[in-house]
Design an enzyme around this catalytic site. Structure first.
Site, PDB file in Angstrom:
ATOM      1  N   GLU A 295      16.647 -46.001 -38.633  1.00 19.23           N
ATOM      2  CA  GLU A 295      17.964 -46.309 -38.074  1.00 19.23           C
ATOM      3  C   GLU A 295      18.635 -45.047 -37.517  1.00 19.23           C
ATOM      4  O   GLU A 295      19.451 -45.127 -36.597  1.00 19.23           O
ATOM      5  CB  GLU A 295      18.834 -46.959 -39.163  1.00 19.23           C
ATOM      6  N   HIS A 320      -6.538 -49.127 -50.745  1.00 15.35           N
ATOM      7  CA  HIS A 320      -7.404 -50.297 -50.587  1.00 15.35           C
ATOM      8  C   HIS A 320      -6.850 -51.270 -49.563  1.00 15.35           C
ATOM      9  O   HIS A 320      -7.221 -52.434 -49.548  1.00 15.35           O
ATOM     10  CB  HIS A 320      -7.600 -50.972 -51.950  1.00 15.35           C
ATOM     11  N   LYS A 434      24.050 -58.560 -34.740  1.00 14.58           N
ATOM     12  CA  LYS A 434      25.237 -58.978 -35.507  1.00 14.58           C
ATOM     13  C   LYS A 434      26.092 -59.906 -34.660  1.00 14.58           C
ATOM     14  O   LYS A 434      26.556 -60.951 -35.119  1.00 14.58           O
ATOM     15  CB  LYS A 434      26.071 -57.758 -35.903  1.00 14.58           C
TER      16      LYS A 434
HETATM   17  O1  PA5 Z   1      23.191 -47.218 -42.503  1.00  5.20           O
HETATM   18  C1  PA5 Z   1      24.003 -48.047 -42.131  1.00  5.20           C
HETATM   19  O2  PA5 Z   1      25.124 -47.737 -41.705  1.00  5.20           O
HETATM   20  C2  PA5 Z   1      23.691 -49.526 -42.211  1.00  5.20           C
HETATM   21  O3  PA5 Z   1      22.375 -49.772 -42.552  1.00  5.20           O
HETATM   22  C3  PA5 Z   1      24.594 -50.184 -43.239  1.00  5.20           C
HETATM   23  O4  PA5 Z   1      24.373 -49.604 -44.495  1.00  5.20           O
HETATM   24  C4  PA5 Z   1      24.361 -51.693 -43.324  1.00  5.20           C
HETATM   25  O5  PA5 Z   1      24.449 -52.277 -42.055  1.00  5.20           O
HETATM   26  C5  PA5 Z   1      25.387 -52.330 -44.235  1.00  5.20           C
HETATM   27  O6  PA5 Z   1      26.661 -51.987 -43.811  1.00  5.20           O
HETATM   28  P1  PA5 Z   1      27.939 -52.133 -44.714  1.00  5.20           P
HETATM   29  O7  PA5 Z   1      27.808 -51.192 -45.861  1.00  5.20           O
HETATM   30  O8  PA5 Z   1      29.073 -51.805 -43.825  1.00  5.20           O
HETATM   31  O9  PA5 Z   1      27.971 -53.548 -45.191  1.00  5.20           O
END
Ligand code: PA5
Length: 464
Positions: A295, A320, A434
């Site tokens: 990410e 394996h 989203k």
């Molecule tokens: O790293 C990030 O920002 C995302 O992966 C969030 O952790 C994830 O989308 C969850 O977001 P939130 O904590 O706002 O619910």
């Protein structure tokens, strides 16, 4: 007190280099030409320190840690099940740290043998999983921790709605404050308002601490403390690694060296990065790392695209399943082994079939020797087949070394972001999905997106 230096997490990068793996490895010239940029990256990251507040977490949380420990003690004294509702960065850290530092079968142990309540981290909205959770937890003795930095993530909010309804119906709204804890942004999002209205105990995700960099704030520390983990040692480990990784010399800065090597490897076509811990305790660490790496670095700048696909593997299990690909497959990957020098248990392989020499050779050795030999053997096989690999070595798995590992990989990611010239802290690509979900569920303001989705649906092709 243990000598902290003897517990330092180390990096062996010998097998990233051409002199070890041959033509597909990194040459001295490639490494030397990256050095000035690596030195620059240290300064560049220092200059961003005000906005990357996750780097300060080991140093600025004394009061919060005291509050977390008090809250955790209260929960430990009155609850059997602690349930985290969250997803992504709000879930993967708590899962990884719990697996690393609690008994490997923590939830299966009887209460008197378990150091704290059972921990459930619910990071999906599969209806079967929600139903299954409700089947196994002891609701009368459960505490829920809803974690969402943005305070608006649909998955987490739908779980919150479910749990709030169940708890209110059974115990009344006034009881929610004893059974529900919120972790969210101090001001933004919907959860903070709900938490205030219900009078919930609330912890905050500090500004400048993004989801995937949030394990060392209350997001991860509360669940860890509830499970009896020494959260101060976690933070000490992180501080120790942070100090090491501020060095401008890549040979003394493990995060910088790891980042530099991976970026050179990416430039040479290594589009895949495998993380392969040789310890079940670190199995979910690979999940946490996969999110952090994917990410943070999977980004686009104009027509240029960046990133490396993280792959999770477990030694020896995946020898394996995946290692055939890592030896005879394409030269499109790097492999990072996580090695543990001293496991917390020693287990000897007994004698039973001494008359069968092909089995008997194992007897008298320990599982510790076997897993270590298999790691060395796999490293050798991967190396002689010409694939770049490196090993991150943990002297032991403890709160101090796990704190180091978290900070090491966070800083590796941050340095890689600097070297690639991208913003490692946003996730614009996640927004499209989203928004489409909002449209499909009828959220106001997403009518045009719904129209777009319906038009696309008409063009699907099916087999059968
Ligand atoms: O790293 C990030 O920002 C995302 O992966 C969030 O952790 C994830 O989308 C969850 O977001 P939130 O904590 O706002 O619910």
């Amino acid at each position: 007190m243990t000598n902290r230096n003897s517990l330092c997490v180390r990096v062996d990068y010998t097998n990233m280099l051409a002199e070890s793996v041959g033509e597909h490895g990194i040459t001295e010239a490639e490494l030397s030409s990256m050095m000035p940029r690596m030195r620059w990256a240290v300064d560049s990251l220092r200059a961003k320190r005000d906005s990357i507040r996750w780097r300060d977490l080991p140093y600025n949380q004394a009061e919060i840690v005291a509050d977390i420990k008090r809250t955790a003690e209260d929960i430990r004294s009155r609850c059997d099940d602690f349930v985290v509702l969250g997803i992504g960065g709000s879930a993967l850290g708590p899962i990884a740290v719990h697996q690393a530092l609690c008994h490997l079968r923590h939830n299966d142990l009887p209460r008197d043998k378990r150091n704290g309540p059972r921990l459930f981290v619910e990071d999906n909205v599969d209806p079967e999983r929600m139903a299954a959770l409700l089947d196994v937890i002891d609701l009368d003795n459960a505490v829920f921790n809803v974690i969402t930095k943005s305070g608006s993530t649909s998955e987490t909010m739908s779980q919150l709605l479910t749990v709030t309804r169940i708890l209110t119906d059974r115990y009344g709204e006034d009881e929610l404050k004893n059974r529900l804890i919120a972790t969210t942004d101090r001001e933004k999002g919907n959860l903070i308002g709900i938490a205030k209205r219900l009078g919930l105990k609330t912890f905050y995700v500090p500004e400048g601490v993004g989801g995937r960099f949030s394990e060392l704030c209350p997001v991860g520390l509360l669940a860890a403390a509830v499970c009896g983990i020494d959260i101060e040692a976690l933070l000490e480990g992180a501080a120790y690694m942070d100090a090491l990784c501020d060095n401008e010399d890549p040979n003394a800065n493990p995060a910088l060296m790891l980042a530099g090597l991976e970026v050179i490897a990416m430039n040479k076509g290594a589009n895949v990065g495998v993380l392969m811990p040789y310890a079940d305790s670190l199995k979910y660490f690979a999940d946490w790392y996969a999110q952090l790496w994917a990410e943070s670095l999977g980004k686009r700048r104009g027509n240029e695209r960046f990133g490396q696909t993280p792959v999770k593997a477990l030694g020896v299990t995946d020898q394996h399943s995946q290692v055939q690909l890592y030896t005879d497959g394409p030269f499109d990957k790097t492999i990072t082994f996580l090695a543990v020098e001293k496991y917390r248990t020693e287990f000897t392989i007994p004698h039973a079939f001494d008359d069968v020499p092909n089995v008997a050779f194992l007897s008298g050795h320990t599982f510790n020797e076997l897993i270590t030999a298999e790691r060395s053997a796999t490293e050798h096989a991967v190396t002689v087949s010409g694939h770049m690999n490196k090993t991150v070595i943990l002297p032991e798995v403890s709160a101090f070394t796990i704190g180091q590992l978290i900070m090491l990989f966070e800083l590796q990611t941050a340095y890689a972001g600097e070297l690639l010239g991208i913003n490692a802290y946003d996730q614009p690509g996640v927004e499209e999905g989203k928004n489409a979900t909002y449209a499909l569920l009828g959220k106001k303001g997403y009518e045009a997106k719904l129209h777009e989705l319906r038009s696309a649906a008409g063009k699907r092709r099916f087999v059968i």
